[in-house]
Design a protein around this motif. Sequence first.
Motif, short mmCIF file in Angstrom:
data_model
loop_
_atom_site.label_atom_id
_atom_site.label_comp_id
_atom_site.label_asym_id
_atom_site.label_seq_id
_atom_site.Cartn_x
_atom_site.Cartn_y
_atom_site.Cartn_z
N GLU A 10 -3.75 7.99 8.89
CA GLU A 10 -4.60 8.44 7.77
C GLU A 10 -5.12 7.23 6.98
O GLU A 10 -6.30 7.16 6.63
CB GLU A 10 -3.77 9.37 6.86
N ILE A 11 -4.25 6.26 6.76
CA ILE A 11 -4.63 5.10 5.94
C ILE A 11 -5.63 4.22 6.68
O ILE A 11 -6.63 3.77 6.10
CB ILE A 11 -3.36 4.31 5.51
N THR A 46 -1.01 8.11 -6.81
CA THR A 46 -0.33 9.06 -7.71
C THR A 46 -0.49 8.63 -9.17
O THR A 46 0.03 7.58 -9.57
CB THR A 46 1.19 9.11 -7.39
N SER A 50 9.00 5.99 -2.01
CA SER A 50 10.44 5.88 -2.29
C SER A 50 11.06 4.95 -1.25
O SER A 50 11.95 4.15 -1.56
CB SER A 50 11.12 7.24 -2.14
N LYS A 51 10.56 5.07 -0.02
CA LYS A 51 11.10 4.26 1.07
C LYS A 51 11.00 2.77 0.76
O LYS A 51 11.91 2.00 1.03
CB LYS A 51 10.35 4.56 2.38
N TYR A 58 0.86 -1.19 0.00
CA TYR A 58 0.00 0.00 0.00
C TYR A 58 0.89 1.24 0.00
O TYR A 58 1.58 1.52 0.98
CB TYR A 58 -0.88 -0.02 1.25
N ALA A 78 3.25 3.30 -3.10
CA ALA A 78 4.52 3.04 -3.80
C ALA A 78 5.51 4.12 -3.40
O ALA A 78 5.89 4.99 -4.21
CB ALA A 78 4.27 3.04 -5.31
N PHE A 97 2.03 7.20 7.13
CA PHE A 97 0.65 7.71 7.10
C PHE A 97 -0.31 6.68 7.69
O PHE A 97 -1.49 6.65 7.32
CB PHE A 97 0.23 8.04 5.67
N ASP A 147 -1.31 2.74 -5.44
CA ASP A 147 -0.86 4.10 -5.14
C ASP A 147 -1.79 5.10 -5.82
O ASP A 147 -2.23 4.88 -6.95
CB ASP A 147 0.58 4.32 -5.63
P1 JHZ Z 1 5.53 9.17 1.10
C1 JHZ Z 1 8.99 11.10 -0.75
O1 JHZ Z 1 9.23 9.90 -0.05
C2 JHZ Z 1 10.16 11.48 -1.55
P2 JHZ Z 1 8.17 8.73 -0.07
C3 JHZ Z 1 11.00 12.53 -0.98
N1 JHZ Z 1 12.37 12.16 -1.20
C4 JHZ Z 1 10.84 12.74 0.49
O2 JHZ Z 1 11.71 13.18 1.15
C5 JHZ Z 1 9.54 12.43 1.11
O3 JHZ Z 1 8.59 12.08 0.17
C6 JHZ Z 1 8.99 13.58 1.88
C7 JHZ Z 1 0.88 7.12 -1.71
N2 JHZ Z 1 -0.32 7.13 -0.88
O4 JHZ Z 1 4.83 10.46 1.17
C8 JHZ Z 1 1.35 8.48 -2.15
C9 JHZ Z 1 -1.39 6.35 -1.25
O5 JHZ Z 1 -1.35 5.65 -2.28
O6 JHZ Z 1 5.57 8.35 2.31
C10 JHZ Z 1 2.84 8.27 -2.27
O7 JHZ Z 1 3.15 7.76 -3.55
N3 JHZ Z 1 -2.50 6.35 -0.47
C11 JHZ Z 1 10.71 13.83 -1.66
O8 JHZ Z 1 7.83 8.43 -1.48
C12 JHZ Z 1 3.16 7.20 -1.22
O9 JHZ Z 1 1.93 6.55 -0.94
C13 JHZ Z 1 -2.59 7.10 0.67
O10 JHZ Z 1 -3.62 7.06 1.35
O11 JHZ Z 1 8.71 7.63 0.75
C14 JHZ Z 1 3.65 7.79 0.07
O12 JHZ Z 1 4.90 8.30 -0.08
C15 JHZ Z 1 -1.45 7.86 1.07
C16 JHZ Z 1 -1.48 8.66 2.34
C17 JHZ Z 1 -0.34 7.87 0.26
O13 JHZ Z 1 6.96 9.51 0.64
#
Ligand code: JHZ
Length: 392
Positions: free
Chosen positions: A367-368, A328, A305-306, A301, A303, A364, A326
Motif C-alpha cells: 500500500e505504501i 493518525t 506500535s511495532k 514511515y 509511527a 503495509f 504518520d
Molecule cells: P499498524 C496496532 O499495531 C496496535 P501497529 C494493535 N495492538 C494491533 O494489534 C495492530 O495495530 C493491529 C500509519 N500509517 O497498523 C498508521 C501511515 O502513516 O501497522 C499507523 O499509525 N501511512 C491494536 O501500530 C501506523 O502507520 C500509511 O500509509 O503496529 C501503522 O500501524 C499507512 C498504511 C499507515 O499497527
Amino acid sequence: MLNKFLDLGKQPIANGFLYKDQIKDEYFFNLGVAFDEDTKLITQTEYVDPPLMFNDEYVYRGSMSQTMREHFKELSGVLWKNDSPMPKILEIGSNDGVFLKHWPTDSTVAVEPCGNFAKETQDMGYTTYAEFWTTKLAEEIKLTNGERDIIFAANCICHIPDLYETFKAVDILLKPNGVFIFEDPSLAEVINNNSYDQIYDEHPHVFSVIALDNLLNRNGLEIVKVKNLSVHGGSNRIYAMKKGVGSIHKSVEQNKSYERVLGLDKMETFIRFAEKVEQSKDDLVRLLRKCKYEGKKVISYGASSKSTTIFNYCGIGPELLSYITDTTPEKQGKLSPGVHIPVIAPEQGFNETVHFAYLGAWNFIKEIKNKEKDFVDGGGKFITHVPTIRVV
Ligand code: JHZ
C-alpha cells in the motif's frame, strides 16, 4: 513452566505518544518473552496492567489503512450474506468501528474498553460496552442483549493477559452452535519474518495454532477451521466452536503440522529466534549509522506500535531518525514513546529532502509503495528489517 528466551529490555507503552512535559512521568516495564512448556504459548514474563494501555486516550485507529478497511469489508460480506438470516454478532475490541460499520446496528453489540472509541461507535448507533471483556460482562450482555451467533475479535484476543477468563466469557455468550472468530498475528509468520516487533506491551501473547488449540480445549471450545491471512505481516483467522459441535476442517491439522515442522512446539526454535533478533538489531543500527555518516536524511514511515519495540530495543532515537511521519491525527505533534522522536503529518515531512524512510509500518509495504510512487521515482528508498535488514 515458563522458559524465558528473549529480553527486549526496558520498554514504554507502545502507543504512549507523549508531549515533552509528560516525559518525566513516562512508564516503562521490562519486556521479556517466554515459552510455556505446558501450553506451548509464547507469552511475556511481565504483563502491563491493561488500563495503562487501553484507556480514553488510546490512539491506534484500525481504519487508517486502506488495506484494513478493505479487509473488514470483505470479511463482513463473507460472514453475512444479505439474503441469509441476520446473525446476532458481538465484537470484542471494536476500536473505531472499522469492522462494525458493515453490520446493522440493531443486531450488533460492541465491547471496547477505550472510552474515546466506544463513544465513536455509540454515536454510530451501536450498543457499545466501554469495558474490558470479562465473564461478568458476558453474563450481563447475555441477560440484556441475548446469546450471540458470532463473537468476533480482530487483533484483540492476543492483547488480553488472562486467556482463561477470555475464553470462559466467550463460552458464556456464544449460542450452542455459535462461532467464535478471531484473528491475530501468526507466530509462524513472526518466526519466518523475524518480526520481533510484533511483541510489545499490547501483545502479551503471540499465538500459534498449537497453543490456541491447547488453551481453547481447556475452556470448552475447539478450533474448527484456520484461515491464513496476509494482513499485519501474516495473521491467522481462527474459527472456534463449543467442543463437539462443529466438524473439524482439515486446515486445523494442516496448520498444526506446519507449525511442528517450524518447531513452534520446541524451546530450541525460540533460542535461535532470539539470536536472529540480536543480529537484526546490530544490522539496523549499523545501517542507520552509516546513513548518518554519509549525510543522508533518514526518517521513519508510520509511527506503529511495532516500531516502539524496535527503537527502544535498538536504542534508536532522533540522532538517527529525524522524525516519524504518520497519518493518525492523535499521534501527530507528539513524541514517540521511550526514545522521543517527533511525529509529524506526512504532508509536513515526507518530501524530496528525505533519502531513506524506515518502514515502521512494513506490514503495509504494498500500500505504501503504491501511494508513495513519487518518493521512489525521485530516488527515495525504504528500509525494512523484515525478514532481514535491507533497503527496498
Ligand atoms: P499498524 C496496532 O499495531 C496496535 P501497529 C494493535 N495492538 C494491533 O494489534 C495492530 O495495530 C493491529 C500509519 N500509517 O497498523 C498508521 C501511515 O502513516 O501497522 C499507523 O499509525 N501511512 C491494536 O501500530 C501506523 O502507520 C500509511 O500509509 O503496529 C501503522 O500501524 C499507512 C498504511 C499507515 O499497527
